[in-house]
Design a protein around this motif. Structure first.
Motif, short mmCIF file in Angstrom:
data_model
loop_
_atom_site.label_atom_id
_atom_site.label_comp_id
_atom_site.label_asym_id
_atom_site.label_seq_id
_atom_site.Cartn_x
_atom_site.Cartn_y
_atom_site.Cartn_z
N GLU A 118 -24.60 29.96 81.64
CA GLU A 118 -26.01 29.71 81.11
C GLU A 118 -26.24 28.27 81.12
N GLY A 119 -25.37 27.39 81.15
CA GLY A 119 -25.35 25.75 81.06
C GLY A 119 -25.02 25.53 79.53
N CYS A 120 -24.61 26.54 78.67
CA CYS A 120 -24.27 26.07 77.39
C CYS A 120 -22.75 25.54 77.17
N LYS A 121 -22.65 24.56 76.02
CA LYS A 121 -21.41 24.22 76.12
C LYS A 121 -20.51 24.88 75.04
N VAL A 122 -19.69 25.51 75.03
CA VAL A 122 -18.89 26.35 74.24
C VAL A 122 -17.85 25.56 73.53
N VAL A 123 -18.09 25.13 72.32
CA VAL A 123 -17.41 23.96 71.61
C VAL A 123 -16.26 24.70 70.70
N ALA A 124 -16.39 26.02 70.47
CA ALA A 124 -15.22 26.54 69.50
C ALA A 124 -15.15 28.06 69.81
N VAL A 125 -13.92 28.38 69.69
CA VAL A 125 -13.62 29.95 69.84
C VAL A 125 -12.31 29.95 68.90
N CYS A 126 -12.23 31.36 68.34
CA CYS A 126 -11.20 32.01 67.63
C CYS A 126 -10.71 33.11 67.67
N ASP A 127 -9.43 33.73 67.63
CA ASP A 127 -9.17 35.04 67.35
C ASP A 127 -8.48 35.34 65.99
N SER A 128 -7.93 36.28 65.82
CA SER A 128 -7.27 36.66 64.50
C SER A 128 -6.00 35.70 63.99
N GLN A 129 -5.47 34.84 65.10
CA GLN A 129 -4.52 33.88 64.78
C GLN A 129 -5.02 32.70 64.26
N GLY A 130 -6.20 32.35 64.74
CA GLY A 130 -6.69 30.99 64.44
C GLY A 130 -7.70 30.62 65.67
N GLY A 131 -7.93 29.17 65.58
CA GLY A 131 -9.27 28.76 66.40
C GLY A 131 -9.04 27.58 67.10
N ARG A 175 -24.85 23.90 72.01
CA ARG A 175 -23.54 23.88 71.57
C ARG A 175 -23.27 25.15 70.88
N VAL A 176 -22.19 26.17 71.36
CA VAL A 176 -22.16 27.47 70.96
C VAL A 176 -20.61 27.61 70.38
N CYS A 177 -20.63 28.44 69.29
CA CYS A 177 -19.35 28.77 68.35
C CYS A 177 -19.02 30.03 68.44
N ILE A 178 -18.07 30.67 68.99
CA ILE A 178 -17.86 32.34 69.11
C ILE A 178 -16.55 32.33 68.09
N GLN A 179 -16.68 33.33 67.10
CA GLN A 179 -15.69 33.99 66.13
C GLN A 179 -15.40 35.32 66.72
N GLY A 180 -14.11 35.48 67.19
CA GLY A 180 -13.52 36.50 67.86
C GLY A 180 -13.29 36.42 69.20
N PHE A 181 -12.14 36.59 70.01
CA PHE A 181 -12.20 36.45 71.43
C PHE A 181 -11.84 37.71 72.05
N GLY A 182 -12.25 38.92 71.56
CA GLY A 182 -11.87 39.92 72.18
C GLY A 182 -12.81 40.32 73.44
N GLU A 207 -15.20 19.04 71.13
CA GLU A 207 -16.94 18.93 71.00
C GLU A 207 -17.53 18.68 72.34
N SER A 208 -16.69 18.26 73.54
CA SER A 208 -17.26 18.47 74.84
C SER A 208 -17.43 19.36 75.33
N GLY A 209 -16.78 20.48 75.00
CA GLY A 209 -16.90 21.96 75.55
C GLY A 209 -15.48 22.42 76.08
N LEU A 210 -15.43 23.90 75.82
CA LEU A 210 -14.03 24.22 76.68
C LEU A 210 -14.43 24.93 77.76
N ASP A 211 -13.54 25.16 78.80
CA ASP A 211 -13.69 26.20 79.84
C ASP A 211 -13.22 27.40 79.59
N PRO A 212 -13.93 28.33 79.52
CA PRO A 212 -14.08 29.83 78.99
C PRO A 212 -12.70 30.53 79.75
N ALA A 213 -12.90 30.41 81.19
CA ALA A 213 -11.98 30.96 82.07
C ALA A 213 -10.57 30.28 81.90
N ALA A 214 -10.46 29.07 81.55
CA ALA A 214 -8.91 28.63 81.30
C ALA A 214 -8.51 29.22 79.92
#
Length: 422
Positions: free
Chosen positions: A239-252, A219-226, A256-263
């Protein structure tokens, strides 16, 4: 420096950088003479310059270019445009660049630049005039063999193109090697845009193996979405990881089942923020740091993980895609908890490494394919990680101290061998 200053708004990145330096210098038993040389920047240039705005008004802007150390080669470092730019921030970032270049073994010293402005409130024409005038002001110290700028916060390949063109106009012929991170059409390098995030993936792979943690399904969390954060999300997803949380300066956003980064990237392009992404629940930037996960990637700005929240961070592995996201007080808490932190000067050195490749290609006017660049980058990142891990084992310390010691000893050696002129 204590963490409560961060809360009062008096957080000083340069004091933090010097504090980290002193910790490593103590462990290395570095002489007071050498500390005297290495803790201060070699040059600090402050420029105030007028720019004509689109409405005809003239506004004066303040910019900086700081060269920390050039004993191992030309100075190298990004330029950021932000209302938050301060001289101390630029000095800290220049120092971190010196150690970053030394830790991955590329022949550069550290530099950094910045202009106090809000690019989000400026038109492209105003940004071009600001960039060209700033480039002219700092042209007295930049150059392909003296100091090579690159993109950073709120700057991009177009800004680098303007700087390269301005510098070349002064010289009377094209000098692509004066900046890196340029568009491909004028001497940029394949793989440069993804370089920081790719380097983060390579060291995360190595670190996960080192601590015995499988990356598949992590499970991967990424703070900052630049640039670094959004590309890292895509790479870790592949890589087969589950990106469960991301945020930018407005919020996040969290799922828990994973986000689709492309979407999420598509959504952000349409709405200028990740906030409100439908297949996720909203969380604050602060909450993101404390989400249950295996890998936390701070990819925003300095001083995010402090003594106030470090004990609530649940990640097993923190990989710093941003510069200076963890304060020294937080480092001590995380180390005691058994959290492995891969420090910025190692974790995000992929950017400067591929910048170095771009510069080498420009100097020789001969270009490599993306496979060759990725292969060379992986070799350098793996070699650097192994050297830092060895240092950490030898001195029984965390990875930040180990990386700093390795870098500082290399810069100190170059300084000693060169001697003091005259």
């Amino acid at each position: 420096m204590h963490d409560d200053v961060r809360k009062s708004g008096a957080f000083n990145p340069y004091e933090m950088a010097v504090q980290q330096f002193e910790l490593a210098a103590d462990k290395l038993s570095l002489s007071e003479d050498m500390r005297e040389i290495l803790r201060k920047p070699k040059r600090e240039l402050c420029v105030n310059f007028p720019v004509r705005l689109d409405n005809g008004r003239i506004k004066t802007f303040t910019g900086y270019r700081v060269q920390h150390n050039v004993n191992r080669g030309p100075a190298k470092g990004g330029i950021r445009y932000s209302p938050e730019v301060t001289l101390d921030e630029v000095k800290a970032l220049a120092m971190w660049m010196t150690w970053k270049c030394a830790v991955v073994g590329i022949p550069y010293g550290g530099a950094k630049g910045g202009v106090i402005c809000n690019p989000k409130e400026m038109t492209p024409a105003e940004l071009e005039r600001l960039t060209r005038r700033y480039a002219t002001e700092i042209s007295i110290i930049i150059g392909p063999h003296s100091d090579i700028p690159a993109p950073d916060v709120n700057t991009n390949p177009q800004v680098m193109a303007w700087i390269m063109d301005t510098y070349s106009m002064h010289e009377g012929f094209s000098i692509p090697a004066v900046v890196t991170g340029k568009p491909l059409s004028i001497g940029g390098s394949e793989g440069r845009n993804e370089a920081t995030a790719t380097g983060v993936l390579f060291v995360t792979r190595r670190a996960a193996r080192y601590i015995g943690m499988p990356l598949q399904g992590a499970r991967v969390c990424i703070q900052g979405f630049g640039n670094a954060g959004s590309i890292a999300a895509r790479l870790f997803h592949h890589e087969g990881c589950k990106v469960v949380a991301v945020c930018d300066s407005q919020g996040g956003i969290y799922n828990e089942s994973g986000l689709d980064p492309a979407a999420v990237v598509r959504y952000k392009q349409e709405h200028s923020t990740v906030v409100g992404f439908p297949q996720a629940q909203p969380i604050s930037e602060q909450e993101l740091l404390e989400v249950p996960c295996d890998v936390l990637i701070p990819a925003a700005t300095e001083g995010s993980i402090t003594a106030h929240n470090a004990d609530r961070v649940q990640a097993r592995l923190i990989v710093e895609a941003a510069n200076g996201p963890t304060t020294p007080e937080a480092d001590a808490i995380l180390y005691q908890k058994g959290t492995t932190v891969i420090p910025d000067i190692l974790a995000n050195a992929g950017g400067v490494t591929v910048s170095y490749f771009e510069w080498v290609q420009d100097i020789q006017s001969f270009f490599w394919g993306v496979e060759e660049i990725t292969h060379k980058l992986e070799m350098i990142m793996n070699r650097a990680f192994d050297a830092v891990a060895l240092q950490a084992e030898r001195y029984h310390c965390d990875f930040r101290l180990a990386a700093s010691m390795l870098a500082i000893s290399r810069v100190a050696e170059a300084t000693k061998i060169r001697g003091i002129y005259p």
